[in-house]
Design a protein around this motif. Structure first.
Motif, short mmCIF file in Angstrom:
data_model
loop_
_atom_site.label_atom_id
_atom_site.label_comp_id
_atom_site.label_asym_id
_atom_site.label_seq_id
_atom_site.Cartn_x
_atom_site.Cartn_y
_atom_site.Cartn_z
N VAL A 83 57.60 34.89 53.58
CA VAL A 83 56.05 34.76 53.90
C VAL A 83 55.71 33.35 53.40
N SER A 88 48.74 32.31 52.15
CA SER A 88 48.29 33.68 51.42
C SER A 88 47.46 34.42 52.31
N ALA A 124 45.85 36.87 54.77
CA ALA A 124 46.06 38.25 54.94
C ALA A 124 46.84 38.64 56.30
N SER A 182 48.85 36.42 57.90
CA SER A 182 50.33 36.20 57.77
C SER A 182 51.21 37.14 57.03
N ILE A 183 50.39 37.66 55.94
CA ILE A 183 51.31 38.73 55.25
C ILE A 183 51.59 39.71 56.19
N VAL A 184 50.58 40.48 56.70
CA VAL A 184 50.73 42.08 57.40
C VAL A 184 51.63 41.49 58.73
N VAL A 227 55.38 40.55 56.45
CA VAL A 227 56.20 41.35 55.47
C VAL A 227 57.05 42.07 56.10
N PHE A 265 49.75 46.57 55.42
CA PHE A 265 48.36 46.08 55.07
C PHE A 265 48.33 46.15 53.63
N GLN A 311 50.18 45.30 51.37
CA GLN A 311 50.94 44.19 50.74
C GLN A 311 49.88 43.00 50.60
N ALA A 312 48.92 43.19 51.62
CA ALA A 312 47.83 41.96 51.58
C ALA A 312 46.58 42.74 50.78
N GLY A 354 47.78 40.25 63.93
CA GLY A 354 46.96 41.25 62.85
C GLY A 354 46.28 42.50 63.31
N ILE A 409 41.39 42.80 60.00
CA ILE A 409 40.94 41.68 59.31
C ILE A 409 40.15 40.59 60.12
#
Length: 406
Positions: free
Chosen positions: A274, A277, A279, A281-283, A286, A322, A324-325, A351, A405
């Motif tokens: 990933v 940082s 959110a 990008s994470i969701v 991941v 979500f 994970q963020a 997202g 988000i």
């Protein structure tokens, strides 16, 4: 998985297909035999590498099949539980219907009593004349008695009317409760049918996967066996020629037959880490770790065991991604569709949550990635990226988009 099989098929064709084209020529000299053996042994080495790659993929796919089988067991257990809940709900509805019938009978009886009371107090063509009853007394004692009787009757009528209204309200509430139960049962039945269809599809796909796996493995082993047989035949020719020559030649050729078939392990390219940082990008990234390494399980993704073993349903996957963020959202499609705010399809961006009408309205949810693609846990593939611009998902997308988000 079908894409994986396509890759395997291409690999087998390119890596092993040429083996069958090798002529089994009979050389007329030891050097000629050694040259052929060198070529065949190179092919054996390559075959070993290709077979190990295939077997590694087969191992992963077999693990996936085990996950799918366990998912079917879990889904079947969920179906049994749902059926038991439906049976219990039907019994409750039956009991409510009996109570309603009893209340309706009591109301009917009270209604008849009120009608009879009204007739006893009423004169022809007029209203109830309580004053006539009171002032028609023949003495003061009779007057008092008549007043007391009228009051008693009026209070009794009032009590009956209040009881009538209370029972009527109770009946209405019971009927509303029954209707709610019926709606819940209908939704449960729809969900149950959806689960059955998913399990059937999984079973059919698993059978196809097993058959393809067996064919791939058999083809690889057969190719390797063919190469080894050719090498063995040439080795016999070489040994025979060497026996007819000087021991020096035999020694030389003996050393050439000591070639080892090297083995390699299949390389595994992990999913891209990933980046950033943010959110979004994470969701949106991941879940990549589970692509081709997960299975759809109704109710999955809500325990550490499920997450560790890649067992998700659609809403469970979204809930986990979500989380994970550091964002807490619901774990059901009903709660997710009411989270955040609705946006138009022209505004949707990576997202956002996208919903599809499958076995029920908004029955499936995924995370939009952009470019007409979304990631989610699909019942036939587990976690996967799918295209919603055409085909099945386009036909089942009704334009419901929710932004979590901002």
């Amino acid at each position: 998985m079908k894409k994986q099989f396509l890759v395997l098929n291409i690999t087998m064709t390119l890596g092993l297909g040429s083996v069958f084209a090798l002529p089994t020529a009979k050389a007329d000299s030891i050097s000629g035999i050694q040259s052929q053996r060198s070529s065949i042994q190179a092919n054996i080495k390559q075959a070993n590498q290709e077979i190990l790659l295939v077997q590694d993929e087969l191992s992963k796919l077999n693990e996936q099949l085990k996950r799918a089988e366990q998912a079917m067991i879990d889904n079947q257990n969920m179906i049994v539980k749902t059926e038991n809940d439906i049976t219990a709900a039907n019994l409750e509805i039956q009991k409510l219907e009996e109570e309603v019938a009893s209340l309706q009978e009591a109301i009917a009886k009270r209604n008849e009593i009120l009608k009879e009371r009204a007739r006893s107090y009423q004169v022809t063509g007029g209203d109830v004349k309580y004053l006539d009853v009171v002032f028609g007394s023949t003495s003061f004692s009779d007057f008092v008695d008549r007043v007391g009787a009228v009051v008693t009757f009026m209070n009794a009528d009032k009590d009956l009317m209040e009881k009538f209204e209370a029972d009527k309200k109770a009946v209405e509430e019971k009927q509303a409760s029954i209707q709610t139960k019926l709606v819940e049962l209908t939704n449960l039945k729809t969900e149950l049918d959806g689960m059955r269809a998913q399990i059937t599809e999984q079973q059919q796909q698993n059978e196809l996967l097993r058959e393809e796996l067996k064919q791939k493995e058999a083809a690889g082993l057969a190719s390797k066996a063919d190469l080894q047989q050719q090498d063995s035949s040439l080795a016999s020719q070489e040994a025979q020629m060497a026996a007819n020559l000087a021991p020096r030649v035999a020694t030389t050729t003996g050393s050439s037959t000591s070639t080892k078939s090297s083995t390699t392990t299949s390389s595994y390219i992990p999913a891209a880490p990933v980046q950033g940082s943010g959110a979004v990008s994470i969701v949106t990234t991941v879940g990549n770790r589970y692509i081709g390494n997960s299975v759809y399980v109704f109710g999955g993704g809500r325990t550490a065991y499920d997450v560790a073993n890649g067992r998700f349903d659609c809403s469970g996957f979204v809930h986990w991604a979500f989380a994970q963020a550091g964002i807490s959202v619901g774990a059901s499609t009903d709660s997710l569709k009411n989270a955040g705010r609705k946006v138009s399809t022209s505004e949707m961006r990576p997202g956002d949550l996208v919903f599809f009408n499958t076995y029920k309205t908004d029955g499936h949810v995924g995370i939009y990635l952009g470019g007409g693609n979304f990631i989610g846990s699909q019942n036939s593939t587990g976690v996967a990226v799918a295209n919603m611009s055409s085909g099945y998902w386009a036909n089942h997308f009704a334009g419901k988009v929710v932004r979590i988000i901002e």
